[in-house]
Design a protein around this motif. Structure first.
Motif, PDB file in Angstrom:
ATOM      1  N   THR A 185       0.818  -1.210   0.000  1.00 55.43           N
ATOM      2  CA  THR A 185       0.000   0.000   0.000  1.00 55.43           C
ATOM      3  C   THR A 185       0.854   1.263   0.000  1.00 55.43           C
ATOM      4  OG1 THR A 185      -0.152   0.173   2.421  1.00 55.43           O
ATOM      5  CG2 THR A 185      -1.862  -1.122   1.305  1.00 55.43           C
ATOM      6  N   VAL A 186       0.285   2.299  -0.600  1.00 55.76           N
ATOM      7  CA  VAL A 186       0.771   3.680  -0.477  1.00 55.76           C
ATOM      8  C   VAL A 186      -0.312   4.431   0.287  1.00 55.76           C
ATOM      9  CG1 VAL A 186       1.371   5.797  -1.728  1.00 55.76           C
ATOM     10  CG2 VAL A 186       2.046   3.565  -2.658  1.00 55.76           C
ATOM     11  N   LYS A 187       0.087   5.191   1.302  1.00 57.06           N
ATOM     12  CA  LYS A 187      -0.899   5.907   2.119  1.00 57.06           C
ATOM     13  C   LYS A 187      -0.564   7.395   2.166  1.00 57.06           C
ATOM     14  CE  LYS A 187      -2.380   1.882   4.659  1.00 57.06           C
ATOM     15  NZ  LYS A 187      -2.893   1.295   5.897  1.00 57.06           N
ATOM     16  N   ILE A 188      -1.606   8.213   2.043  1.00 58.43           N
ATOM     17  CA  ILE A 188      -1.467   9.675   2.085  1.00 58.43           C
ATOM     18  C   ILE A 188      -2.330  10.186   3.231  1.00 58.43           C
ATOM     19  CG2 ILE A 188      -1.755  11.824   0.810  1.00 58.43           C
ATOM     20  CD1 ILE A 188      -1.414  10.282  -1.782  1.00 58.43           C
ATOM     21  N   TYR A 189      -1.743  10.975   4.115  1.00 60.28           N
ATOM     22  CA  TYR A 189      -2.462  11.369   5.331  1.00 60.28           C
ATOM     23  C   TYR A 189      -1.824  12.616   5.927  1.00 60.28           C
ATOM     24  CZ  TYR A 189       1.510   8.835   7.357  1.00 60.28           C
ATOM     25  OH  TYR A 189       2.776   8.402   7.664  1.00 60.28           O
ATOM     26  N   THR A 190      -2.532  13.234   6.844  1.00 59.24           N
ATOM     27  CA  THR A 190      -2.012  14.371   7.601  1.00 59.24           C
ATOM     28  C   THR A 190      -2.027  13.986   9.067  1.00 59.24           C
ATOM     29  OG1 THR A 190      -2.900  15.906   5.965  1.00 59.24           O
ATOM     30  CG2 THR A 190      -2.285  16.827   8.093  1.00 59.24           C
ATOM     31  N   PRO A 191      -0.850  13.680   9.632  1.00 60.40           N
ATOM     32  CA  PRO A 191      -0.847  13.260  11.041  1.00 60.40           C
ATOM     33  C   PRO A 191      -1.356  14.367  11.955  1.00 60.40           C
ATOM     34  CG  PRO A 191       1.395  13.444  10.177  1.00 60.40           C
ATOM     35  CD  PRO A 191       0.484  13.692   9.037  1.00 60.40           C
ATOM     36  N   ALA A 192      -2.200  13.994  12.891  1.00 54.25           N
ATOM     37  CA  ALA A 192      -2.806  14.974  13.797  1.00 54.25           C
ATOM     38  C   ALA A 192      -1.750  15.767  14.558  1.00 54.25           C
ATOM     39  CB  ALA A 192      -3.731  14.265  14.781  1.00 54.25           C
ATOM     40  N   CYS A 193      -0.632  15.120  14.878  1.00 52.98           N
ATOM     41  CA  CYS A 193       0.402  15.805  15.673  1.00 52.98           C
ATOM     42  C   CYS A 193       1.030  16.973  14.924  1.00 52.98           C
ATOM     43  CB  CYS A 193       1.494  14.813  16.084  1.00 52.98           C
ATOM     44  SG  CYS A 193       2.459  14.177  14.699  1.00 52.98           S
ATOM     45  N   LEU A 194       0.997  16.911  13.570  1.00 52.59           N
ATOM     46  CA  LEU A 194       1.574  18.016  12.793  1.00 52.59           C
ATOM     47  C   LEU A 194       0.550  19.094  12.520  1.00 52.59           C
ATOM     48  CD1 LEU A 194       3.894  16.293  10.171  1.00 52.59           C
ATOM     49  CD2 LEU A 194       4.413  17.084  12.477  1.00 52.59           C
TER      50      LEU A 194
END
Length: 319
Positions: A302-311
């Motif tokens: 898999t390739v995953k695209i996300y915005t980590p909450a910590c950032l």
């Protein structure tokens, strides 16, 4: 979180286009890269998903990918057969050009970012680093000095003709390409170093990720000891990447199936641990266009695209 599945293709590297915010390239291999062929995946993210634009198969595993900084359609990949290939996303079914001077796996490729230069650097298991022009003509320079496999080679985003490399010999090296000379050799870890990256805001700051499970951040002006040692991973650190939006934030991914986010300015630098893969996480990049958006890829196909909450919660500093 947006997920792209690539059946029977195990991800080794991802990079977001410097020109197009939704365009991502992924270098992948069959059979975990141990045998079989490779596939270069060209992906596009929409508001809701990640879709395949097109893909190219290669006769050996693909281990790294880098976008041209001067042409939005061109990228380079490094192969298990010792080749560096130049690909054109616009219309080509085969590579524009293939250079095969390395005698073993090419594990790292990077395109220069400084003004007035348009160069590619490649790092290989043959212990050498080669520098190429944008057409992959015969290599301009060969850098020798590492006593082990070269796992990582990256250009300085600040200093023309300067690159860093990380090796199985446990050293981080800084090279002057014009002089074909090693300017600095740092015994950064007692075990193999799999990755290095330059800070985008500080020409003297470089991070290393090692088989010893640690990430070290170095000030090149004083290398007796790291300015920060980041502990938390439980297996080898496969890749480290500095944020393009914050001087002190970086990410690391590991064979422990996690991606970790760090802020070296904090007393407790670990911001978050993201556990969303079921295999080694090998590829990692920040989107230059979308603050705090991260792309990663794993051997779990898999390739995953996300915005980590910590950032997204953190204040973004451009200092």
């Amino acid at each position: 979180m947006k997920v792209f599945r690539s059946p029977a293709r195990h991800g080794y590297a991802v990079e977001v286009s410097p020109f197009l915010p939704n365009r991502v390239a992924c270098a992948s291999s069959q059979f975990y890269g141990i045998t079989g062929c490779g596939t270069l995946l060209l992906l596009n993210q929409t508001d809701t998903e990640v879709v395949l634009v097109r893909s190219w198969d290669w006769s050996d595993g693909l281990f790294d990918v880098t976008w041209s900084e001067s042409n939005e359609h061109v990228l380079a990949a490094g192969g298990g057969d010792g080749s560096v290939q130049l690909w054109d996303t616009a219309n080509q079914d085969a590579p524009l050009r293939v250079a095969k001077e390395h005698t073993q796996e090419v594990y790292a490729v990077d395109w220069s970012q400084t003004r007035g230069e348009n160069l590619i650097v490649s790092g290989s298991w043959d212990r050498s680093i080669r520098v190429w022009d944008a057409n992959l003509s015969p290599s301009l320079t060969t850098l020798r000095g590492h006593e082990g496999v070269v796992y990582s080679a990256v250009w300085s985003p600040h200093i023309p003709g300067c690159c860093a490399s990380a090796s199985g010999d446990g050293t981080l090296r800084v090279w002057d390409v014009k002089a074909a000379a090693c300017r600095l050799a740092i015994p950064a870890h007692k075990t193999e170093i799999l990755s290095c990256d330059w800070c985008k805001y500080d020409k003297n700051m470089v991070a290393t990720g090692s088989v010893d499970c640690s990430v070290c951040v170095w000030d090149l002006r004083n290398v007796r000891q790291p300015i920060s040692t980041l502990l938390g991973h439980t297996y080898a650190v496969r890749r480290v990447k500095f944020s393009p939006f914050s001087r002190t934030v970086l990410a690391s991914c590991s064979y422990d199936f996690t991606v970790r986010f760090w802020d070296v300015s904090k007393e407790q630098p670990l911001l978050d641990t993201v556990e969303h893969h079921s295999e080694f996480v090998c590829g990692l990049d920040f989107n230059l266009h979308v603050p705090n958006q991260v792309v990663d890829c794993s051997w779990d196909e898999t390739v995953k695209i996300y915005t980590p909450a910590c950032l997204s919660a953190a204040t973004v500093t451009h200092g």
